[in-house]
Motif scaffolding. Structure first.
Motif, PDB file in Angstrom:
ATOM      1  N   SER A 133      31.638 -31.277  50.183  1.00  0.00           N
ATOM      2  CA  SER A 133      30.400 -32.127  50.243  1.00  0.00           C
ATOM      3  C   SER A 133      29.304 -31.712  49.308  1.00  0.00           C
ATOM      4  O   SER A 133      28.491 -32.411  48.400  1.00  0.00           O
ATOM      5  N   ALA A 183      28.075 -37.201  52.212  1.00  0.00           N
ATOM      6  CA  ALA A 183      28.333 -35.715  52.058  1.00  0.00           C
ATOM      7  C   ALA A 183      27.163 -34.967  52.718  1.00  0.00           C
ATOM      8  O   ALA A 183      27.497 -33.816  53.297  1.00  0.00           O
ATOM      9  N   PRO A 200      20.173 -39.512  48.238  1.00  0.00           N
ATOM     10  CA  PRO A 200      20.123 -39.091  46.734  1.00  0.00           C
ATOM     11  C   PRO A 200      18.515 -39.129  46.350  1.00  0.00           C
ATOM     12  O   PRO A 200      17.606 -40.203  46.754  1.00  0.00           O
ATOM     13  N   VAL A 250      27.564 -33.737  45.761  1.00  0.00           N
ATOM     14  CA  VAL A 250      26.334 -33.840  45.286  1.00  0.00           C
ATOM     15  C   VAL A 250      26.230 -33.543  43.980  1.00  0.00           C
ATOM     16  O   VAL A 250      25.408 -34.147  43.000  1.00  0.00           O
ATOM     17  N   GLU A 298      24.728 -36.096  41.428  1.00  0.00           N
ATOM     18  CA  GLU A 298      23.281 -35.863  41.151  1.00  0.00           C
ATOM     19  C   GLU A 298      23.115 -34.747  39.905  1.00  0.00           C
ATOM     20  O   GLU A 298      22.266 -34.435  39.472  1.00  0.00           O
ATOM     21  N   THR A 317      26.667 -39.516  48.578  1.00  0.00           N
ATOM     22  CA  THR A 317      25.936 -38.383  48.890  1.00  0.00           C
ATOM     23  C   THR A 317      25.290 -38.526  50.133  1.00  0.00           C
ATOM     24  O   THR A 317      25.058 -37.339  50.719  1.00  0.00           O
ATOM     25  N   SER A 319      19.034 -40.048  40.807  1.00  0.00           N
ATOM     26  CA  SER A 319      20.458 -39.530  41.002  1.00  0.00           C
ATOM     27  C   SER A 319      21.369 -40.632  40.046  1.00  0.00           C
ATOM     28  O   SER A 319      20.943 -41.756  39.820  1.00  0.00           O
ATOM     29  N   SER A 348      33.346 -39.130  51.344  1.00  0.00           N
ATOM     30  CA  SER A 348      31.998 -38.967  50.288  1.00  0.00           C
ATOM     31  C   SER A 348      32.609 -38.689  48.902  1.00  0.00           C
ATOM     32  O   SER A 348      31.965 -39.294  48.112  1.00  0.00           O
ATOM     33  N   THR A 398      31.984 -41.365  46.378  1.00  0.00           N
ATOM     34  CA  THR A 398      30.859 -40.871  45.610  1.00  0.00           C
ATOM     35  C   THR A 398      29.463 -40.843  46.198  1.00  0.00           C
ATOM     36  O   THR A 398      28.622 -41.529  45.768  1.00  0.00           O
TER      37      THR A 398
END
Length: 241
Positions: free
Chosen positions: A211, A155, A235, A215, A219, A152, A239, A146, A150
């Motif tokens: 994780s 995550a 997301p 986020v 975000e 989410t 985001s 994750s 990148t």
């Protein structure tokens, strides 16, 4: 091209090289820590002192790299003064770096319990422990993915898995208590197994922390201590800013 623009482009290239090097160093550290966790668990099941010692010796390497990565992050912040996404990325690296070092410490703790269990070769490790190992190591691996991607959604899936590890830990503790009640001679090895399970549960918690940091990276939102956010699989619409 003006000198001012040339200098700005030069600074931008230096910053990108520094960011790329940091990512490479962090991913290398991730690999070492994952290997330590896997070896510590194997040493527990196999009652392998040599394998446990390998884990413990690796901790010095992790400590050195953790300090080096933190120093590089602080130097980057001081020299380049990144903003927006670059600043978020650098602060995220600092937090993930710290969590990885703590994971390595916990892997060493499991290895120490493995060494202690070599004195009890006939003590059976409960089945829930193996399931817990599978869940926790998957969380660590997916937390890494994750971060690299990148992602989410990935995550959040790691965060949701933590409750399963907690449930397995509670079940395992109860089973070990029953074993100790039935057989007083099993108290010492059961306590070693109990301790190993607690360390494994903490490793899963740290995977969840990473994780949460992903986020934040994507975000810009801190969701720590917000369990209602952990069920979110996608997301927010805005985001990635």
């Amino acid at each position: 091209m003006s000198d001012e623009l040339k200098n700005e482009l030069r600074r931008s290239r230096h910053l990108q090289r520094s960011l790329d090097r940091l990512q490479s160093d962090l991913l290398s550290l991730f690999g070492i820590v994952e290997q330590m966790i896997n070896k510590s668990v194997r040493s527990l099941y196999q009652r392998d002192i040599n394998l446990a010692d390998e884990v413990i010796k690796s901790d010095e390497i992790v400590d050195q790299r953790e300090v080096a990565i933190e120093d590089d992050c602080l130097n980057l912040l001081a020299l380049h003064q990144p903003v927006a996404s670059d600043l978020r990325w650098t602060t995220t690296v600092i937090k993930v770096n710290s969590d990885l070092e703590r994971m390595a410490d916990l892997a060493c703790n499991i290895a120490e319990r493995a060494k202690a269990l070599t004195h009890f070769p006939l003590f059976p490790i409960p089945d829930d422990f193996e399931t817990m190992v599978s869940e926790a190591t998957t969380m660590v691996s997916r937390a890494l993915d994750s971060f690299v991607e990148t992602n989410t959604s990935l995550a959040f899936s790691v965060m949701r898995s933590d409750e399963r590890v907690d449930e397995l830990n509670r079940s395992l503790i109860q089973e070990l208590r029953e074993i100790m009640k039935r057989d007083p001679d099993s108290v010492e090895p059961a306590l070693h197994c109990f301790s190993a399970a607690r360390h494994l549960e903490r490793i899963a918690d740290l995977a969840e922390n990473i994780s949460e940091d992903v986020v934040f990276l994507v975000e810009g939102e801190i969701i720590r201590h917000k369990p209602e956010e952990h069920g979110r699989s996608t997301p927010r619409p805005d985001s990635g800013s």
